[in-house]
Design a protein around this motif. Structure first.
Motif, PDB file in Angstrom:
ATOM      1  N   UNK A  58     -24.845   4.680 -17.963  1.00  0.00           N
ATOM      2  CA  UNK A  58     -26.043   4.183 -17.292  1.00  0.00           C
ATOM      3  C   UNK A  58     -26.983   5.308 -16.870  1.00  0.00           C
ATOM      4  N   UNK A  59     -26.805   6.482 -17.466  1.00  0.00           N
ATOM      5  CA  UNK A  59     -27.743   7.576 -17.247  1.00  0.00           C
ATOM      6  C   UNK A  59     -27.403   8.529 -16.118  1.00  0.00           C
TER       7      UNK A  59
ATOM      8  N   UNK B 238     -27.667  13.121 -11.059  1.00  0.00           N
ATOM      9  CA  UNK B 238     -26.352  13.735 -10.892  1.00  0.00           C
ATOM     10  C   UNK B 238     -25.648  13.156  -9.670  1.00  0.00           C
ATOM     11  N   UNK B 239     -24.393  12.805  -9.862  1.00  0.00           N
ATOM     12  CA  UNK B 239     -23.581  12.223  -8.796  1.00  0.00           C
ATOM     13  C   UNK B 239     -22.350  13.089  -8.586  1.00  0.00           C
TER      14      UNK B 239
ATOM     15  N   UNK C 116     -16.192  19.102 -15.636  1.00  0.00           N
ATOM     16  CA  UNK C 116     -16.835  18.230 -14.654  1.00  0.00           C
ATOM     17  C   UNK C 116     -15.938  17.930 -13.457  1.00  0.00           C
ATOM     18  N   UNK C 117     -14.733  18.480 -13.458  1.00  0.00           N
ATOM     19  CA  UNK C 117     -13.765  18.176 -12.401  1.00  0.00           C
ATOM     20  C   UNK C 117     -13.483  19.440 -11.599  1.00  0.00           C
ATOM     21  N   UNK C 118     -13.673  19.346 -10.299  1.00  0.00           N
ATOM     22  CA  UNK C 118     -13.439  20.453  -9.388  1.00  0.00           C
ATOM     23  C   UNK C 118     -12.284  20.070  -8.479  1.00  0.00           C
TER      24      UNK C 118
ATOM     25  N   UNK D 121     -27.342  17.636  -6.657  1.00  0.00           N
ATOM     26  CA  UNK D 121     -26.878  16.263  -6.814  1.00  0.00           C
ATOM     27  C   UNK D 121     -27.869  15.287  -6.174  1.00  0.00           C
ATOM     28  N   UNK D 122     -27.976  14.113  -6.764  1.00  0.00           N
ATOM     29  CA  UNK D 122     -28.842  13.056  -6.242  1.00  0.00           C
ATOM     30  C   UNK D 122     -28.100  12.117  -5.310  1.00  0.00           C
TER      31      UNK D 122
END
Length: 130
Positions: A35-36, A6-7, A64-66, A124-125
């Protein structure tokens, strides 16, 4: 199968804003899932801006948008109902001196506070800013 990473992508310029400054952030948002990666975006709420392009976002993208508030001139003009702005640049003649040299610095505080909340609950990663 491994879970997707997660990005969190931070970008002031993001659709429905139009023009060239939106391209990089939007391309990352569109291409990284191939790309995953799962990508969430933190951007500004509606602002007074030169051009809008509502065709880029799909209804599925909304989750997905904040969007955070901002105290920059473009957001304030929008709140006063002024639709288009000549204040998107950082020219000293068009922006109050407290915003020089970065007319978007009023977004930093609200964006930081929302990012902290998203990071606390989002697992998030990585974070990407553009």
């Amino acid at each position: 199968m491994a879970s997707k990473r997660k990005i969190l992508l931070l970008s002031y310029y993001f659709p429905p804003l139009g023009m060239g400054g939106v391209g990089r952030a939007y391309a990352l948002f569109q291409q990284l899932p191939k790309y995953g990666y799962d990508v969430a975006v933190l951007t500004v709420k509606d602002i007074s801006y030169h051009e809008y392009d509502y065709s880029r976002l799909n209804p599925d993208d909304v989750s997905k948008i904040f969007r955070s508030d901002s105290y920059d001139p473009s957001r304030v003009l929008h709140l006063f109902g002024i639709k288009k702005s000549g204040l998107s640049g950082s020219g000293i003649s068009t922006v109050p001196f407290c915003y020089y040299p970065d007319s978007k610095r009023g977004w930093v505080g609200p964006a930081f506070r929302m990012a902290k909340k998203l990071l606390a609950f989002g697992d998030f990663d990585a974070i990407i800013t553009t």
